[in-house]
Each structure stands twice: as structure tokens, then as C-alpha cells.
Design an enzyme around this catalytic site. Sequence first.
Site, PDB file in Angstrom:
ATOM      1  N   GLU A   1      45.345  27.184   7.195  1.00 18.86           N
ATOM      2  CA  GLU A   1      46.525  27.222   6.307  1.00 18.86           C
ATOM      3  C   GLU A   1      46.464  26.183   5.192  1.00 18.86           C
ATOM      4  O   GLU A   1      47.019  26.399   4.128  1.00 18.86           O
ATOM      5  CB  GLU A   1      47.841  27.131   7.081  1.00 18.86           C
ATOM      6  CG  GLU A   1      48.189  25.785   7.639  1.00 18.86           C
ATOM      7  CD  GLU A   1      49.538  25.762   8.337  1.00 18.86           C
ATOM      8  OE1 GLU A   1      50.487  26.392   7.864  1.00 18.86           O
ATOM      9  OE2 GLU A   1      49.638  25.087   9.383  1.00 18.86           O
TER      10      GLU A   1
ATOM     11  N   HIS B   1      31.992  37.645  24.984  1.00 21.60           N
ATOM     12  CA  HIS B   1      32.377  39.062  24.882  1.00 21.60           C
ATOM     13  C   HIS B   1      32.514  39.509  23.432  1.00 21.60           C
ATOM     14  O   HIS B   1      33.169  40.506  23.150  1.00 21.60           O
ATOM     15  CB  HIS B   1      33.675  39.310  25.658  1.00 21.60           C
ATOM     16  CG  HIS B   1      33.563  38.936  27.102  1.00 21.60           C
ATOM     17  ND1 HIS B   1      32.771  39.630  27.984  1.00 21.60           N
ATOM     18  CD2 HIS B   1      34.086  37.910  27.809  1.00 21.60           C
ATOM     19  CE1 HIS B   1      32.827  39.059  29.177  1.00 21.60           C
ATOM     20  NE2 HIS B   1      33.626  38.005  29.093  1.00 21.60           N
TER      21      HIS B   1
ATOM     22  N   LYS C   1      57.973  26.397   3.612  1.00 22.84           N
ATOM     23  CA  LYS C   1      58.656  25.913   4.812  1.00 22.84           C
ATOM     24  C   LYS C   1      59.962  26.680   4.947  1.00 22.84           C
ATOM     25  O   LYS C   1      60.663  26.889   3.947  1.00 22.84           O
ATOM     26  CB  LYS C   1      58.955  24.427   4.630  1.00 22.84           C
ATOM     27  CG  LYS C   1      59.312  23.726   5.905  1.00 22.84           C
ATOM     28  CD  LYS C   1      58.093  23.001   6.431  1.00 22.84           C
ATOM     29  CE  LYS C   1      58.334  22.398   7.782  1.00 22.84           C
ATOM     30  NZ  LYS C   1      57.079  22.148   8.484  1.00 22.84           N
TER      31      LYS C   1
ATOM     32  N   ASN D   1      69.271   3.646  13.354  1.00 15.81           N
ATOM     33  CA  ASN D   1      68.303   4.741  13.414  1.00 15.81           C
ATOM     34  C   ASN D   1      67.676   4.747  14.796  1.00 15.81           C
ATOM     35  O   ASN D   1      67.498   3.679  15.392  1.00 15.81           O
ATOM     36  CB  ASN D   1      67.177   4.528  12.395  1.00 15.81           C
ATOM     37  CG  ASN D   1      67.618   4.894  10.999  1.00 15.81           C
ATOM     38  OD1 ASN D   1      68.760   5.290  10.779  1.00 15.81           O
ATOM     39  ND2 ASN D   1      66.719   4.742  10.060  1.00 15.81           N
ATOM     40  N   GLY D   2      67.290   5.918  15.264  1.00 20.19           N
ATOM     41  CA  GLY D   2      66.559   5.973  16.527  1.00 20.19           C
ATOM     42  C   GLY D   2      67.458   6.253  17.710  1.00 20.19           C
ATOM     43  O   GLY D   2      68.537   6.820  17.566  1.00 20.19           O
TER      44      GLY D   2
ATOM     45  N   CYS E   1      66.977   9.460  10.214  1.00 19.45           N
ATOM     46  CA  CYS E   1      68.129   8.837   9.572  1.00 19.45           C
ATOM     47  C   CYS E   1      67.677   7.788   8.568  1.00 19.45           C
ATOM     48  O   CYS E   1      66.555   7.305   8.600  1.00 19.45           O
ATOM     49  CB  CYS E   1      69.005   8.163  10.610  1.00 19.45           C
ATOM     50  SG  CYS E   1      69.460   9.228  11.970  1.00 19.45           S
TER      51      CYS E   1
ATOM     52  N   LYS F   1      45.805  25.078  11.580  1.00 19.18           N
ATOM     53  CA  LYS F   1      45.945  23.984  10.606  1.00 19.18           C
ATOM     54  C   LYS F   1      44.862  24.082   9.545  1.00 19.18           C
ATOM     55  O   LYS F   1      45.130  23.965   8.358  1.00 19.18           O
ATOM     56  CB  LYS F   1      45.841  22.601  11.277  1.00 19.18           C
ATOM     57  CG  LYS F   1      47.006  22.161  12.122  1.00 19.18           C
ATOM     58  CD  LYS F   1      48.237  21.792  11.346  1.00 19.18           C
ATOM     59  CE  LYS F   1      49.166  22.963  11.218  1.00 19.18           C
ATOM     60  NZ  LYS F   1      50.157  23.168  12.211  1.00 19.18           N
TER      61      LYS F   1
ATOM     62  N   GLU G   1      45.876  25.913  17.583  1.00 20.62           N
ATOM     63  CA  GLU G   1      46.633  25.118  16.619  1.00 20.62           C
ATOM     64  C   GLU G   1      45.694  24.444  15.603  1.00 20.62           C
ATOM     65  O   GLU G   1      45.980  24.424  14.401  1.00 20.62           O
ATOM     66  CB  GLU G   1      47.486  24.069  17.362  1.00 20.62           C
ATOM     67  CG  GLU G   1      48.270  23.114  16.506  1.00 20.62           C
ATOM     68  CD  GLU G   1      49.321  23.775  15.606  1.00 20.62           C
ATOM     69  OE1 GLU G   1      49.585  24.991  15.749  1.00 20.62           O
ATOM     70  OE2 GLU G   1      49.853  23.069  14.741  1.00 20.62           O
TER      71      GLU G   1
ATOM     72  N   ARG H   1      64.511  12.461   3.347  1.00 19.66           N
ATOM     73  CA  ARG H   1      64.238  12.386   4.791  1.00 19.66           C
ATOM     74  C   ARG H   1      65.051  13.403   5.576  1.00 19.66           C
ATOM     75  O   ARG H   1      64.777  13.627   6.759  1.00 19.66           O
ATOM     76  CB  ARG H   1      64.595  10.984   5.305  1.00 19.66           C
ATOM     77  CG  ARG H   1      63.739   9.902   4.704  1.00 19.66           C
ATOM     78  CD  ARG H   1      64.444   8.572   4.789  1.00 19.66           C
ATOM     79  NE  ARG H   1      64.515   8.043   6.137  1.00 19.66           N
ATOM     80  CZ  ARG H   1      63.642   7.206   6.643  1.00 19.66           C
ATOM     81  NH1 ARG H   1      62.628   6.807   5.921  1.00 19.66           N
ATOM     82  NH2 ARG H   1      63.774   6.754   7.865  1.00 19.66           N
TER      83      ARG H   1
ATOM     84  N   TRP I   1      70.742  12.035  10.758  1.00 17.06           N
ATOM     85  CA  TRP I   1      70.148  13.295  11.228  1.00 17.06           C
ATOM     86  C   TRP I   1      70.511  13.350  12.699  1.00 17.06           C
ATOM     87  O   TRP I   1      70.012  12.553  13.497  1.00 17.06           O
ATOM     88  CB  TRP I   1      68.631  13.242  11.004  1.00 17.06           C
ATOM     89  CG  TRP I   1      67.873  14.376  11.616  1.00 17.06           C
ATOM     90  CD1 TRP I   1      67.541  14.530  12.928  1.00 17.06           C
ATOM     91  CD2 TRP I   1      67.327  15.503  10.941  1.00 17.06           C
ATOM     92  NE1 TRP I   1      66.827  15.679  13.110  1.00 17.06           N
ATOM     93  CE2 TRP I   1      66.674  16.304  11.921  1.00 17.06           C
ATOM     94  CE3 TRP I   1      67.320  15.947   9.614  1.00 17.06           C
ATOM     95  CZ2 TRP I   1      66.031  17.491  11.604  1.00 17.06           C
ATOM     96  CZ3 TRP I   1      66.672  17.130   9.308  1.00 17.06           C
ATOM     97  CH2 TRP I   1      66.044  17.894  10.282  1.00 17.06           C
TER      98      TRP I   1
HETATM   99  C1  F6R Z   1      52.225  26.109  10.815  1.00 14.55           C
HETATM  100  C2  F6R Z   1      53.650  26.311  10.685  1.00 14.55           C
HETATM  101  C3  F6R Z   1      54.213  27.633  11.045  1.00 14.55           C
HETATM  102  C4  F6R Z   1      55.512  27.490  11.840  1.00 14.55           C
HETATM  103  C5  F6R Z   1      56.174  28.861  12.043  1.00 14.55           C
HETATM  104  C6  F6R Z   1      57.418  28.775  12.880  1.00 14.55           C
HETATM  105  O1  F6R Z   1      51.832  24.841  10.449  1.00 14.55           O
HETATM  106  O2  F6R Z   1      54.371  25.441  10.263  1.00 14.55           O
HETATM  107  O3  F6R Z   1      53.285  28.389  11.739  1.00 14.55           O
HETATM  108  O4  F6R Z   1      55.221  26.883  13.058  1.00 14.55           O
HETATM  109  O5  F6R Z   1      56.482  29.399  10.792  1.00 14.55           O
HETATM  110  O6  F6R Z   1      58.399  27.990  12.274  1.00 14.55           O
HETATM  111  P1  F6R Z   1      59.654  27.499  13.087  1.00 14.55           P
HETATM  112  O7  F6R Z   1      59.163  26.540  14.118  1.00 14.55           O
HETATM  113  O8  F6R Z   1      60.538  26.829  12.081  1.00 14.55           O
HETATM  114  O9  F6R Z   1      60.290  28.686  13.708  1.00 14.55           O
END
Ligand code: F6R
Length: 620
Positions: free
Chosen positions: A500, A516, A615, A108-109, A2, A497, A493, A27, A82
Site C-alpha cells: 500500500e 501448493h 483514511k 494526558n494518558g 489528548c 504495508k 500485515e 492530534r 480524546w
Molecule cells: C491498512 C489500512 C486499512 C484499514 C481498513 C479498515 O494500512 O489502514 O486496511 O485497516 O481500511 O479500517 P478500519 O479499521 O477503520 O475499519
Amino acid sequence: MCGIVGYVGAREARGILLAGLGQLEYRGYDSAGISLLADGRIDSVRAVGNLSHLRAALAEGDGGAVATQARPATIGIAHTRWATHGRVTEENAHPHTDTGDRVHVVVNGIVENFLELRQRLEAAGCVFRSETDAEVIAHLIAGHTGEGEDLTAAVRAAYRELRGHFAFVALCADDPELLVGARKECPLVVGRGDGEQFLASAVPAFLAYTRRVQLVENDEIVIVRPDGVEFMTADGERLERDLIEVDWDAETAEKGGYETFMLKEIHEQADAVAETIADRTARGDGIDLGELGAIDDELLRGVRRIVIVACGSSYHAGLVGRYSIEEWARVPVEMDVASEYRYRNPVVGSGDLVVGISQSGETADTLAAMRLARERGATVLAVANVMGSQATREAHGVLFTRAGLEIGVAATKTFVSQVAAMYLLGLRLAELRGTLAPERLTELVGQLKQLPHQIDALIERAEAQVAAVAEEHWRDQFFLYLGRHVGLPIALEGALKLKEISYIATDAYAAGEMKHGPIALLDERTPVVCVATDSPVLEKVISNVQEVRARGAHVIAIATEGNATVAAHADQVLYVPSNDWMLQPILAVIPLQLLAYHIARRRGLDVDQPRNLAKTVTVE
Ligand code: F6R
């Protein structure tokens, strides 16, 4: 997360507040509102949707301080929300007010103890108009002003009654030249002007008017008048505060002074976890998940099997969830990537709880897997970060993570908040099913509550150390990541990271599987990242590290502070704070995020927008 903006001065407040909200749009928010004080009266307008809706609602106003151009208000507060507690509705949008409409607040929070406060205030005759935790603050303050205290004393008194993780600003109809703010962990900053002052959750909100900034520190109250600003503790002890001159451009300001959104979001992880667990762990001896739609305690108690479906980082968060649910609640858990699950004619139906994890709540494969399970009679729970997203509309119930909007493409703060949400689910199931002794449950809840502080301390300490490791390895062409048990999802993970955002090839393996096949990849040039935090399988991990070392590879280990053994087997060690071994993943992922980040930056890459990736759209 928020956004808060407040203004007091000689100019018309409305335009300044709206412009400030505009600067905080990045934000993310789902509703907005504004309160303005003139002629001893506060008028408020709120609207669901983006700022154009709020502007339209303001334009429709029929008199009063909000709409009157002839006598403009020169003091006001505004907010972008939010949603966390309560749905996305006009009633739940801020500002919130007390019953008599004399005190308005923007918050906020999370207020952890809002439920008990609300019950007490309602019993005393307060009329609540929203479902939010934030509204209690307006009623609490009004209770004190009603007893003759001025706004500052009332805010201090209210602050002392509140538990949680929040920042707020209050405005009272009795004083047309005063804003009072308070901060408990969530950010709040003051912008100093001449004969006018600004209060906001972030600097961009007032950067167009002043670059002179004062920071409100944790557990402080700030008293803001046109001609000056005072800082004090909640007990009334006066504090001195330096003035900072920021030289940020608009873009740097949006990133809170960080060089990228990803780094800013890495630094927001303590907040993301704190908000996700706050009120849910407030009881101390168990977990309160609140309303989970059609999923009640009886259903959770009787669940036969859990199936977790997700993609990418959310899948890795689900893997941590699998280990913790099985360990604590002794329910069998099956886990699959959603894009596989939906096409494999899965055996699923009544008695199964299918958990779809998706920060955006819009990922097509995860949605399809959840729909398929629902069609076949399973109960579906969404773990999502965006209220109103598709997953939240289609599931029987939703457990929200509260990470705020994530702008960087790589999941960071949403990942740790998903892991935290899965811990909450695991512990709640254990509580309902009686699979953990009450003392053990209390101990785990206490350790869960340690995580935000540990994350903050870790990030502060680890950055320089990780940057040095990155400096040594940024030219390498391949990294292998290894882990066992809850360390495995973190290895996966970390590898995701790095690939990507730095475009370096990585592989991630269950450490026991290395012999293996993948061991053939190793030579003296290969960096091997081993998640070797304290756990019942640490000895096994150390044997795997020895196998790696025997091939001359370079071992970068993630270990628990205080462990003296791992260092003897690794070339470099990055330490994370000690916590229950099942809770280590949230800490262990942080050096790996930072490692990927610093390697990518050293290679000169745009980490916020890596190539070929986007995203998932999170806000309509
Ligand atoms: C990696 C990343 C992606 C998402 C994946 C799922 O850093 O951001 O691997 O985790 O695309 O996205 P959501 O969680 O939005 O379903």
C-alpha cells in the site's frame, strides 16, 4: 491523543492557550477546555466538539477571569481531550478540579489505579464531577495542599500515589504565578520565553512564541514560574536540564520532528499499547475490561462461538485474536473479511458473540456485517479507536483501543493496539471460563505488560538495521511473505504495508501452502520475508525457509532474540525481543512496518497519502 497547553507570564493567557490548542488540533480530539486564574480564583470553561465550540462557550461567559477582558488572567491551562475513560461530555472534558475548586488539572494518558484512589477519596468526602480517571489527580493534589503543602510538594506527593502512563499540569488558586507539571511516560515539554513560560504535550503548541525547549523526562516534576523553570524528581532531588533550540517549521513540528506522520505513529506504538492495556492489566492476576455496555461477565462466560469481522489491517488484528482466543479461552472462533461476511448469508444468531474490529468505527462493510449479525440475534462487540463513531453507537458493547488519532493512511499504531485489545479479550474470556491456570494467567498478564517497553527498545534498535535491508531491496519488484500460526497474520500485515505504501507487488501465504503453488514464483531474485519467531511451529517454518532457499530466493527472517537456529537458514535476520510466543506478533510486525516504510521512502513516495487510498474519516 489528548493535548496539553499551559502558560504563565505577563501576557493575556487566554489567547495564547487557545492558539496553542489550535496547533494541537491535528492530534484529534472530541472536546476541549480551559482554566484561567485571576484575583485568587480559577474559572473554567469546557465544551464538547471542536475549538469553535469552546470559543463560543467562552464568548458566552458572564464575568470572572475567563470572560473579563478588563483584568485578563496571565496564567492558565488548557486541554483537548480524546476520550478514553468516560463518554464524550462536557463534564468529562478537562480541566478537572477538586471539590473546593482550588486545584485544576489537565491530564494526558491513563491513571491505572484511579478506581481504588477514587473510592478512597470519595470515602474521605471528595465530590467527583466526571467519569474520568484524570479527576483523581485534582483531588489528590488538593488533599495535600489542604494539609498546608505548597503546590510543588502536593504534586510530588500525588505523583507518588499514581500508577499508569500519563502527563499532567496543575494550577492552584493559591499561587497565581506557578504551574507544576509531572511526566510518567507521556510527553511533556517546556517552552522557555523571557518573563513567560509554556508547558505543553508537544512543541507546536508554543512554536509561535519560542523555539527554546526543555524536555521533561520520565518520572520528573517541573516547576514553572514566569522567571524560571526547575526540574526535580518526585523525591525532590533537583535536576539540570539542557536547553534545545528547535529549528522546525510548523509542518515538522506537527510531526513531532519526524519526517512523516507514519514514522511518528510507528514511534507512538509503545504508548498506544500501554494506554490500551494500562488499567485493564493493573490487577496483575487477570484482566478488567470495565464496562462493556450490555455485554456482561455472564454473557462472556456462556458464549458459544465468536465470529470476528473486519477489513484490511483490522482483519489481520482479528486473525491474531482468533489464535489467542482459541488457545487461551478454548472458544471456537470464526473469522471473515466483513465485505464477504455480509453477503454470504451467514449462519449466526443467539449465543454468538460477533466482534467487529474497526479503528475508525466507520468502515461501511464492517458496520454492515455487525448490523446483520445483530439483526439475527447475535451479541455484537465493537473494538474501535474512536469514541462516538458509528460502530460504537450500534454495538451492544465497545472495547476501546486507545491509540489516539492516526493521520497516516497506513494503519500502524492502531493495528498494534487492536492486537493488544484482542489479547485482553482472549485473556478475560479465559479467566471467566477458567481455561487457564491462575499462574499461567498471571504470567501472561505480566508478559503483556512488558510489551510497551519492548516495543520502545525494539524501534530504537531496529531502525538503522531495517533501513540497511531496505537499501538492498528497494528496487525489487515482488516480495513474498510467509508465516505460520500467529506469524501468518503478521506476514499478511507486512505484505499489505509494503504494497500500500511502496506500490510493490506482494503476496502473503501460510508457509505450509507455499509448495501448493506460490513456490513457482521464486527465483534467485525474490526476497522472501519469513516470520520465524519462536513458537511451537518454528521447526515447520524453518523447513519452509529451506524450501525457499533451495530455489535460491533471498530470505529475510524475523526471529526472536537469542535464537541461534534461524540465522543459519536466512540471508538477513531482524531480531525482536523475546516474549510469550502468542504475544510475539505485536513485536514481529514492527520490523515489517519499518521495512515497508524505508523501502517506500527510498523510492521517494509519500507514505502518509499513498495513491488511491484515503483514511476513513475518523472525527466528525
Ligand atoms: C491498512 C489500512 C486499512 C484499514 C481498513 C479498515 O494500512 O489502514 O486496511 O485497516 O481500511 O479500517 P478500519 O479499521 O477503520 O475499519
